[in-house]
Design a protein around this motif. Structure first.
Motif, PDB file in Angstrom:
ATOM      1  N   CYS A  29      -4.977   2.580  12.409  1.00  0.00           N
ATOM      2  CA  CYS A  29      -3.862   3.297  11.791  1.00  0.00           C
ATOM      3  C   CYS A  29      -2.662   2.373  11.616  1.00  0.00           C
ATOM      4  O   CYS A  29      -2.030   2.340  10.552  1.00  0.00           O
ATOM      5  CB  CYS A  29      -3.490   4.506  12.650  1.00  0.00           C
ATOM      6  SG  CYS A  29      -2.018   5.396  12.105  1.00  0.00           S
TER       7      CYS A  29
ATOM      8  N   PRO B 155       0.830  -1.200   0.000  1.00  0.00           N
ATOM      9  CA  PRO B 155       0.000   0.000   0.000  1.00  0.00           C
ATOM     10  C   PRO B 155       0.868   1.254   0.000  1.00  0.00           C
ATOM     11  O   PRO B 155       1.998   1.252   0.494  1.00  0.00           O
ATOM     12  CB  PRO B 155      -0.792  -0.121   1.309  1.00  0.00           C
ATOM     13  CG  PRO B 155      -0.678  -1.547   1.711  1.00  0.00           C
ATOM     14  CD  PRO B 155       0.647  -2.004   1.207  1.00  0.00           C
ATOM     15  N   SER B 156       0.324   2.317  -0.519  1.00  0.00           N
ATOM     16  CA  SER B 156       1.075   3.573  -0.583  1.00  0.00           C
ATOM     17  C   SER B 156       1.343   4.145   0.803  1.00  0.00           C
ATOM     18  O   SER B 156       2.242   4.963   0.976  1.00  0.00           O
ATOM     19  CB  SER B 156       0.303   4.597  -1.421  1.00  0.00           C
ATOM     20  OG  SER B 156      -0.977   4.852  -0.848  1.00  0.00           O
ATOM     21  N   GLU B 157       0.561   3.718   1.808  1.00  0.00           N
ATOM     22  CA  GLU B 157       0.747   4.250   3.163  1.00  0.00           C
ATOM     23  C   GLU B 157       1.983   3.688   3.860  1.00  0.00           C
ATOM     24  O   GLU B 157       2.403   4.209   4.891  1.00  0.00           O
ATOM     25  CB  GLU B 157      -0.490   3.947   4.027  1.00  0.00           C
ATOM     26  CG  GLU B 157      -1.765   4.630   3.579  1.00  0.00           C
ATOM     27  CD  GLU B 157      -2.538   3.787   2.583  1.00  0.00           C
ATOM     28  OE1 GLU B 157      -3.694   4.133   2.287  1.00  0.00           O
ATOM     29  OE2 GLU B 157      -1.976   2.765   2.098  1.00  0.00           O
ATOM     30  N   TRP B 158       2.556   2.610   3.338  1.00  0.00           N
ATOM     31  CA  TRP B 158       3.726   2.015   3.981  1.00  0.00           C
ATOM     32  C   TRP B 158       4.963   2.848   3.690  1.00  0.00           C
ATOM     33  O   TRP B 158       5.222   3.229   2.544  1.00  0.00           O
ATOM     34  CB  TRP B 158       3.946   0.593   3.485  1.00  0.00           C
ATOM     35  CG  TRP B 158       2.911  -0.373   3.970  1.00  0.00           C
ATOM     36  CD1 TRP B 158       1.825  -0.098   4.757  1.00  0.00           C
ATOM     37  CD2 TRP B 158       2.858  -1.765   3.682  1.00  0.00           C
ATOM     38  NE1 TRP B 158       1.099  -1.236   4.980  1.00  0.00           N
ATOM     39  CE2 TRP B 158       1.709  -2.282   4.336  1.00  0.00           C
ATOM     40  CE3 TRP B 158       3.657  -2.632   2.950  1.00  0.00           C
ATOM     41  CZ2 TRP B 158       1.354  -3.626   4.269  1.00  0.00           C
ATOM     42  CZ3 TRP B 158       3.303  -3.971   2.881  1.00  0.00           C
ATOM     43  CH2 TRP B 158       2.166  -4.460   3.541  1.00  0.00           C
ATOM     44  N   GLN B 159       5.745   3.116   4.718  1.00  0.00           N
ATOM     45  CA  GLN B 159       6.952   3.916   4.572  1.00  0.00           C
ATOM     46  C   GLN B 159       7.994   3.157   3.755  1.00  0.00           C
ATOM     47  O   GLN B 159       8.200   1.958   3.939  1.00  0.00           O
ATOM     48  CB  GLN B 159       7.519   4.257   5.952  1.00  0.00           C
ATOM     49  CG  GLN B 159       8.660   5.262   5.932  1.00  0.00           C
ATOM     50  CD  GLN B 159       9.097   5.647   7.340  1.00  0.00           C
ATOM     51  OE1 GLN B 159       8.458   5.288   8.328  1.00  0.00           O
ATOM     52  NE2 GLN B 159      10.192   6.389   7.441  1.00  0.00           N
TER      53      GLN B 159
ATOM     54  N   PHE C 229       3.586  12.149  12.931  1.00  0.00           N
ATOM     55  CA  PHE C 229       3.961  11.674  11.601  1.00  0.00           C
ATOM     56  C   PHE C 229       4.899  12.666  10.914  1.00  0.00           C
ATOM     57  O   PHE C 229       5.725  12.280  10.091  1.00  0.00           O
ATOM     58  CB  PHE C 229       2.711  11.463  10.743  1.00  0.00           C
ATOM     59  CG  PHE C 229       2.029  10.141  10.985  1.00  0.00           C
ATOM     60  CD1 PHE C 229       2.156   9.107  10.080  1.00  0.00           C
ATOM     61  CD2 PHE C 229       1.271   9.936  12.126  1.00  0.00           C
ATOM     62  CE1 PHE C 229       1.534   7.884  10.294  1.00  0.00           C
ATOM     63  CE2 PHE C 229       0.640   8.718  12.356  1.00  0.00           C
ATOM     64  CZ  PHE C 229       0.777   7.691  11.442  1.00  0.00           C
TER      65      PHE C 229
ATOM     66  N   ARG D  60     -10.424  10.439  11.444  1.00  0.00           N
ATOM     67  CA  ARG D  60      -9.731  10.028  10.218  1.00  0.00           C
ATOM     68  C   ARG D  60      -9.766   8.513  10.073  1.00  0.00           C
ATOM     69  O   ARG D  60      -9.951   7.988   8.968  1.00  0.00           O
ATOM     70  CB  ARG D  60      -8.283  10.516  10.238  1.00  0.00           C
ATOM     71  CG  ARG D  60      -7.484  10.032   9.031  1.00  0.00           C
ATOM     72  CD  ARG D  60      -6.029  10.417   9.108  1.00  0.00           C
ATOM     73  NE  ARG D  60      -5.282   9.856   7.985  1.00  0.00           N
ATOM     74  CZ  ARG D  60      -3.956   9.930   7.844  1.00  0.00           C
ATOM     75  NH1 ARG D  60      -3.232  10.564   8.761  1.00  0.00           N
ATOM     76  NH2 ARG D  60      -3.362   9.385   6.796  1.00  0.00           N
ATOM     77  N   TRP D  61      -9.597   7.805  11.193  1.00  0.00           N
ATOM     78  CA  TRP D  61      -9.490   6.355  11.137  1.00  0.00           C
ATOM     79  C   TRP D  61     -10.782   5.639  11.517  1.00  0.00           C
ATOM     80  O   TRP D  61     -10.893   4.423  11.305  1.00  0.00           O
ATOM     81  CB  TRP D  61      -8.341   5.892  12.034  1.00  0.00           C
ATOM     82  CG  TRP D  61      -7.026   6.373  11.512  1.00  0.00           C
ATOM     83  CD1 TRP D  61      -6.253   7.388  11.996  1.00  0.00           C
ATOM     84  CD2 TRP D  61      -6.352   5.894  10.347  1.00  0.00           C
ATOM     85  NE1 TRP D  61      -5.137   7.568  11.228  1.00  0.00           N
ATOM     86  CE2 TRP D  61      -5.169   6.655  10.200  1.00  0.00           C
ATOM     87  CE3 TRP D  61      -6.628   4.890   9.421  1.00  0.00           C
ATOM     88  CZ2 TRP D  61      -4.270   6.448   9.157  1.00  0.00           C
ATOM     89  CZ3 TRP D  61      -5.733   4.674   8.383  1.00  0.00           C
ATOM     90  CH2 TRP D  61      -4.566   5.449   8.262  1.00  0.00           C
TER      91      TRP D  61
ATOM     92  N   THR E 252      -3.003  -0.120   8.805  1.00  0.00           N
ATOM     93  CA  THR E 252      -2.947   0.464   7.465  1.00  0.00           C
ATOM     94  C   THR E 252      -1.570   1.006   7.122  1.00  0.00           C
ATOM     95  O   THR E 252      -1.074   0.809   6.011  1.00  0.00           O
ATOM     96  CB  THR E 252      -3.984   1.593   7.338  1.00  0.00           C
ATOM     97  OG1 THR E 252      -5.289   1.058   7.579  1.00  0.00           O
ATOM     98  CG2 THR E 252      -3.946   2.219   5.946  1.00  0.00           C
ATOM     99  N   THR E 253      -0.930   1.688   8.081  1.00  0.00           N
ATOM    100  CA  THR E 253       0.328   2.387   7.789  1.00  0.00           C
ATOM    101  C   THR E 253       1.562   1.702   8.354  1.00  0.00           C
ATOM    102  O   THR E 253       2.671   1.947   7.885  1.00  0.00           O
ATOM    103  CB  THR E 253       0.289   3.819   8.354  1.00  0.00           C
ATOM    104  OG1 THR E 253       0.342   3.768   9.794  1.00  0.00           O
ATOM    105  CG2 THR E 253      -0.971   4.553   7.919  1.00  0.00           C
TER     106      THR E 253
END
Length: 559
Positions: free
Chosen positions: A353, A206-210, A243, A436-437, A356-357
């Motif tokens: 959160c 996913p794009s949310e992963w650093q 963040f 948000r979550w 997902t991240t």
């Protein structure tokens, strides 16, 4: 059909004798890598090897986030190694059988690796590799990446180790050339790697992963030291600001795309710049934040040393008095906690959160563990695999140390119990992070969300559930039980030994004190830990953030 992990090349291939293997594990970088630097300096042939180990991938705490971190970091490292004139042999198989197969083609005499401070599997794996090396006459050379001392350490010497390993020696330059023959490069490049990621553990990115690689590590460090770090002090407690204000280096330190020494020395260099220009914009705030970050880097090794000194802490509490503690481990409560459906909005937002991240700041992680162990009465060992899996920056030494500390089973720390409603008021007053979550709550005002402990949500308002337990009542009773177990004369005597082996000493980088105040000697000698006073707390106040006096706050590691 059994798959051969490392296939042999054609019969015409003859590898020269001797040489070394650089075994890549959690050191995915060419710069400041002592194992690689020494291998290149001491051998005319060095074969880099990375192994996808099926048993490691099958561990309960290993997740798609970890697999992705390995593969992403490895992809860039492989490009860098090719520019240095070599190739990484990426194998699929257990370590011992893989090295046996490699040695049949490339008769290496040495294995160079970093000292990995991992869980039980990697500990036993490394022991098995050492035993195999002794049988085959292969020398194993491991180099430290931190101030953590292999086999344990006298805690009074940790400051000395920190200075001799992290502070004094300059970070090593990037290895520019890795000697390897063209035949070995071709063999390594054409060796089949692991099966498609989706076949292993349901991989996706996913794009949310650093991002995790050496380039991203330096970009993250640079942005922290030049732009984001100003708000570190005071900004890492809230999930809304952490963040951005946090260093975001924890994932790079965990997987070795950046070394602790690189992070420390780059931060010190930035501090020297600020000291030369005290009139620079917000210089005072910058210095305060960066000094706070340096202290947390030191604390990072403090916690990892606990696991190295006492590997059994993965399975039992540091203080044996808590062996008698029996958690309820209700499977329904565990599932609600994992899915973010406990009815405690901030806890649920944190869990969603993380899923997902792969990231949330330290205070929020600590709160999630506190609520799980004290209010839901889940054992810290029960929640370990899920949390490890959703931490993209999973570091076993910090993970088990913090699980036990927040569960209250270390026996030498003040027992902390976070009230999730008080934490929400303090760190998410407008419910921005929560909504948000938790989209089910977006139509409700923040004041209503923060009142769920006193006035649970109604089905006419939202599909979000009410609190699954009475947080205040259950937490108070559980913490009382924790104190009872540690308050006997026998338990207090054991606590002295726990402190001797694992207690913190004065940091080599203490916070500067005001000249008008004399330094306190409290905590500087190995006196018997005392039960904290409860008079400062107000357990009858439902908004009390912690049921008991917090004492010295736990550092947010390298958030």
């Amino acid at each position: 059909m059994r798959r051969e992990p490392i296939p042999k090349p054609g019969e015409e291939f003859v590898a020269p004798p001797g040489g070394a293997v650089w075994w890549i594990k959690r050191d995915m970088r060419l710069a400041d890598n002592e194992a690689l630097t020494r291998a290149v300096a001491e051998h005319s042939l060095v074969l880099p090897v990375f192994l996808h180990e099926p048993t490691l991938l099958a561990q309960a705490e290993t997740s798609a986030m970890h697999w992705d971190a390995w593969t992403q970091a490895l992809a860039e490292l492989r490009r860098r190694v090719r520019r240095a004139g070599a190739e990484i042999l990426v194998g699929w198989g257990e370590a011992v059988e893989s090295f046996e197969a490699i040695r049949a083609v490339f008769p290496f005499t040495h294995i160079y690796a970093h000292e990995e401070i991992g869980g039980a599997f990697t500990f036993q794996r490394d022991r098995a590799v050492r035993a195999w090396c002794r049988r085959r006459g292969v020398t194993v050379i491991e180099r430290p990446q931190s101030s953590v001392q292999r086999g344990g350490v006298d805690r009074d010497r940790m400051g000395e180790l920190w200075r001799s390993r992290i502070v004094a020696p300059p970070a090593l330059p990037e290895v520019a050339a890795i000697p390897l023959t063209s035949e070995l490069r071709t063999w390594a490049a054409t060796t089949p790697t692991a099966p498609p990621q989706a076949e292993v553990i349901g991989w996706r990115r996913p794009s949310e992963w650093q991002n995790v690689n050496e380039s991203s590590a330096w970009a993250t460090l640079d942005s922290f030291l030049e732009q984001r770090g100003r708000g570190y002090s005071g900004g890492i407690s809230s999930p809304n600001t952490a963040f951005e204000s946090g260093s975001r280096l924890s994932v790079h330190l965990a997987w070795g795309t950046l070394s602790l020494r690189q992070a420390y020395q780059a931060t010190q260099a930035r501090l020297r710049e600020l000291e030369r220009d005290p009139a620079a914009h917000d210089a005072t705030r910058w210095r305060r934040s960066l000094r706070s970050f340096l202290a947390r880097l030191h604390w990072r090794d403090h916690f990892i040393q606990r696991l190295e000194t006492e590997p059994e802490m993965e399975f039992r509490p540091l203080h044996p008095a808590y062996d008698a503690l029996e958690a309820e481990d209700d499977p329904e409560l565990l599932e609600r906690w994992r899915r973010g459906l406990t009815g405690f909005p901030l806890v649920d937002a944190v869990m969603r959160c993380l899923a997902t991240t792969g990231f949330c700041n330290f205070r929020m992680r600590a709160m999630a563990v506190s609520v799980a162990c004290h209010a839901l009465r889940l054992d810290w060992r029960t929640i370990h695999p899920h949390l490890a899996g959703v931490f993209r920056d999973y570091e076993p030494g910090i993970h088990f140390s913090q699980l036990q500390m927040q569960a209250g089973v270390v026996g030498i720390n003040t027992i902390r119990s976070y009230n999730p409603f008080k934490q929400a008021l303090d760190h998410d007053p407008d419910a921005r992070f929560i909504t948000r979550w938790i989209p089910e709550l977006r139509d409700l005002p923040a004041e209503r969300i923060h009142s769920f402990d006193q006035d649970p949500p109604r089905s006419s308002e939202t599909t979000y559930p009410p609190p699954v337990v009475d947080h205040r009542t259950r937490t108070r009773a559980w913490v009382e039980r924790l104190y009872q177990l540690r308050s006997t004369p026998e338990a207090e005597a054991i606590a002295v030994e726990v402190w001797r082996r694992h207690g913190s000493r004065r940091s080599p980088h203490p916070r500067p004190r005001s000249k008008s105040r004399r330094p306190s000697a409290a905590g500087s000698s190995p006196t018997q830990p005392r039960r904290p006073s409860r008079r400062a707390a107000r357990p009858d106040d439902p908004r009390q953030g912690r049921l008991f006096s917090a004492g010295r706050s736990t550092p947010e590691e390298s958030d």
